[in-house]
Scaffold this active site. Structure first.
Site, short mmCIF file in Angstrom:
data_model
loop_
_atom_site.label_atom_id
_atom_site.label_comp_id
_atom_site.label_asym_id
_atom_site.label_seq_id
_atom_site.Cartn_x
_atom_site.Cartn_y
_atom_site.Cartn_z
N GLU A 47 -2.71 38.95 93.24
CA GLU A 47 -2.65 40.13 92.40
C GLU A 47 -2.21 41.36 93.19
O GLU A 47 -2.46 41.46 94.39
CB GLU A 47 -4.01 40.36 91.74
CG GLU A 47 -4.27 39.24 90.74
CD GLU A 47 -5.56 39.38 89.98
OE1 GLU A 47 -5.63 38.80 88.89
OE2 GLU A 47 -6.48 40.04 90.44
N CYS B 208 -16.21 36.69 103.47
CA CYS B 208 -17.19 37.79 103.47
C CYS B 208 -18.08 37.61 102.24
O CYS B 208 -17.60 37.25 101.16
CB CYS B 208 -16.47 39.14 103.45
SG CYS B 208 -15.40 39.35 104.88
N CYS C 214 -11.32 46.74 94.11
CA CYS C 214 -11.45 45.99 95.36
C CYS C 214 -12.39 44.82 95.17
O CYS C 214 -13.48 44.97 94.61
CB CYS C 214 -12.13 46.82 96.43
SG CYS C 214 -11.17 48.10 97.09
N CYS D 257 -8.58 33.64 100.95
CA CYS D 257 -8.87 34.15 102.30
C CYS D 257 -9.86 33.21 102.95
O CYS D 257 -10.78 32.71 102.30
CB CYS D 257 -9.46 35.56 102.22
SG CYS D 257 -9.78 36.29 103.85
N CYS E 63 -1.60 48.44 96.01
CA CYS E 63 -2.51 47.57 96.77
C CYS E 63 -1.89 46.18 96.80
O CYS E 63 -1.74 45.54 95.76
CB CYS E 63 -3.87 47.59 96.08
SG CYS E 63 -5.09 46.58 96.92
N CYS F 127 -17.19 39.32 98.67
CA CYS F 127 -15.78 39.39 98.26
C CYS F 127 -15.37 38.19 97.42
O CYS F 127 -15.54 37.05 97.85
CB CYS F 127 -14.91 39.50 99.51
SG CYS F 127 -13.15 39.45 99.13
N1 SAH Z 1 -9.08 41.38 104.23
C1 SAH Z 1 -8.92 42.76 104.41
C2 SAH Z 1 -8.19 43.44 103.28
C3 SAH Z 1 -8.54 43.04 101.89
S1 SAH Z 1 -10.12 43.49 101.29
C4 SAH Z 1 -10.26 43.42 104.67
O1 SAH Z 1 -11.28 42.77 104.52
O2 SAH Z 1 -10.24 44.57 105.10
C5 SAH Z 1 -9.94 45.23 100.97
C6 SAH Z 1 -11.25 46.01 100.98
O3 SAH Z 1 -12.05 45.68 99.82
C7 SAH Z 1 -12.12 45.69 102.18
O4 SAH Z 1 -12.67 46.84 102.74
C8 SAH Z 1 -13.19 44.83 101.56
O5 SAH Z 1 -14.31 44.82 102.34
C9 SAH Z 1 -13.38 45.48 100.22
N2 SAH Z 1 -14.08 44.63 99.25
C10 SAH Z 1 -13.99 43.30 99.12
N3 SAH Z 1 -14.78 42.87 98.11
C11 SAH Z 1 -15.36 43.97 97.58
C12 SAH Z 1 -16.26 44.18 96.48
N4 SAH Z 1 -16.70 43.17 95.74
N5 SAH Z 1 -16.64 45.44 96.21
C13 SAH Z 1 -16.17 46.48 96.95
N6 SAH Z 1 -15.32 46.33 97.99
C14 SAH Z 1 -14.91 45.08 98.30
FE1 SF4 Z 2 -11.06 38.13 103.28
FE2 SF4 Z 2 -12.34 39.42 101.34
FE3 SF4 Z 2 -13.34 39.39 103.82
FE4 SF4 Z 2 -11.12 40.83 103.30
S1 SF4 Z 2 -13.16 41.18 102.46
S2 SF4 Z 2 -11.49 39.42 105.04
S3 SF4 Z 2 -10.15 39.49 101.74
S4 SF4 Z 2 -13.08 37.59 102.46
#
Ligand code: SAH
Ligand code: SF4
Length: 385
Positions: free
Chosen positions: A106, A130, A356, A126, A119, A133
């Site tokens: 997306e 995390c 995000c 991925c 974005c 996420c």
């Molecule tokens: N992988 C990279 C970039 C993609 S995620 C990273 O982790 O930085 C982009 C941002 O969205 C990151 O700061 C991530 O921590 C945040 N993010 C991911 N899931 C989220 C959620 N459910 N609520 C708020 N922020 C989130």
């Molecule tokens: Fe991957 Fe989501 Fe962690 Fe970013 S926040 S590194 S997209 S698992």
């Protein structure tokens, strides 16, 4: 460049054609030299694709008929395929894009006063998992090619029919904050970011192209040698015990190493006035307490940075909760009092799941989710920081 660019004398099947969309300027020049053509052809083709939005080689009229025919044998310009496009009431637009092999990614365009931030995704899924996420929950499918990454910029501009009317207004900033960890797809992401900044393509300044990473330290060190894009780091916790739980890659590259790597990155920039954006997703009862805010303020003392707080965005497979406006304010206040510049990211495109961490192939499950979101919109619970 791979052998597919042209030294192979055998006839090239259509499936092996080079997708010119993803070639950076040096790669495009190499491509034309390998083809036995002059280097300046690269400039012409880059302009056709990224300035004029032309993807039909036949329409690239200043190349001459013979060259166009030769080019069409070995190359093509193929943007990714849009599966759906949705517009939010707040002007945010989201595309679901099908990439070769069947995966979905997306892309989201977020207009705000005076700018429009795109974005962009870098991987299908991925691998870093995390805990907060939704992309991480999908697991990793594959890296996007450079064409599939820059193709998201191309598609966004094309969807507003803006190649002719002024692409600069459609996308002013790019953040590599969509699906995937950009530093785990290093070469393709760097090539695509070069095109974002290249005058013959999108000409966006290096300050307005931001790479966000969860902390792949060796790749970040490598990035410092080849790129000057803005850096955002997903920290989310001020100590290793907590970050180990939220961002598993922290077990490999703990906070001290990550922050050192950020300092090195900033030191390598020609412009010394730049700062790292520290992203901190606030999760209720997990990392949003006042003592943790104080610990964060202490931790970041030596890093030239600003802090971006992101209230957690909910998704179906997660038990985490979004903190109340009050606890976001309390956390924010501690950091502001300690002298930091702190922003709270507003939730945009909530009615289309464009925030995000909500970027995941929800296309199949659209009906149920839009019902849920409609009730949220009706009861006015969208939080804007
Ligand atoms: N992988 C990279 C970039 C993609 S995620 C990273 O982790 O930085 C982009 C941002 O969205 C990151 O700061 C991530 O921590 C945040 N993010 C991911 N899931 C989220 C959620 N459910 N609520 C708020 N922020 C989130
Ligand atoms: Fe991957 Fe989501 Fe962690 Fe970013 S926040 S590194 S997209 S698992």
């Amino acid at each position: 460049m791979s052998a597919a660019t042209g030294n192979d004398p055998r006839p090239t099947a259509p499936a092996q054609r080079v997708n010119l969309l993803g070639l950076s300027r040096p790669q495009m020049e190499r491509f034309f030299l390998d083809l036995g053509e002059k280097k300046f052809r690269a400039e012409q083709v880059l302009k056709w694709i990224h300035h004029a939005g032309v993807i039909d080689i036949e329409q690239m009229t200043n190349l001459g008929k013979a060259l166009r025919e030769k080019l069409a044998q070995v190359a093509e310009v193929r943007p990714p395929e849009i599966v759906s496009q949705q517009d939010s009431a707040d002007g945010t637009r989201k595309w679901a894009i099908r990439v070769e092999g069947g995966g979905l990614v997306e892309t989201v365009l977020i207009p705000t006063a005076g700018r429009a931030t795109l974005c962009v995704s870098s991987q299908v899924g991925c691998s870093l998992d995390c805990s907060f996420c939704s992309t991480g929950k999908q697991g990793f499918q594959r890296d996007l090619s450079a064409a599939e990454i820059i193709g998201q910029v191309w598609l966004a501009i094309d969807s507003y029919d803006a190649f002719k009317s002024g692409k600069g207004r459609v996308v002013t900033n790019v953040v590599m904050m969509g699906m995937g960890e950009p530093l785990l797809n290093f070469d393709n992401v760097v090539a695509a970011m070069e095109l974002m900044m290249e005058d013959l393509a999108y000409g966006i300044s290096k300050r307005r192209v931001t790479l966000s990473t969860s902390g792949v330290v060796p790749a970040l060190d490598k990035l410092a040698e080849v790129s000057e894009v803005s850096l955002a780091v997903s920290l989310h916790a001020p100590n290793d015990a907590l970050r180990d739980q939220l961002v598993p890659i922290n077990r490999r590259y703990p906070i001290a190493r990550l922050l050192q790597s950020c300092r090195n990155y900033m030191a390598a920039q020609s412009d010394r006035n730049r700062v790292v954006t520290v992203e901190y997703t606030l999760i209720a009862g997990v990392n949003d307490s006042v003592p943790l805010a104080r610990e964060l303020a202490e931790l970041l003392r030596d890093l030239p940075c600003k802090i971006n707080l992101i209230p957690f965005n909910t998704f179906d497979q997660s038990d985490y909760r979004r903190p109340s406006g009050n606890s976001v304010s309390r956390f924010w206040q501690v950091l502001v009092d300690a002298g930091y510049i702190v922003t709270v990211r507003s939730t945009r495109g909530d009615d289309i799941d464009a925030a995000c961490g909500q970027l995941v192939g929800q296309v199949v499950d659209r009906t149920r989710r839009s019902e849920r979101h409609r009730s949220r919109v009706d009861s006015n619970v969208i939080q804007v920081g």
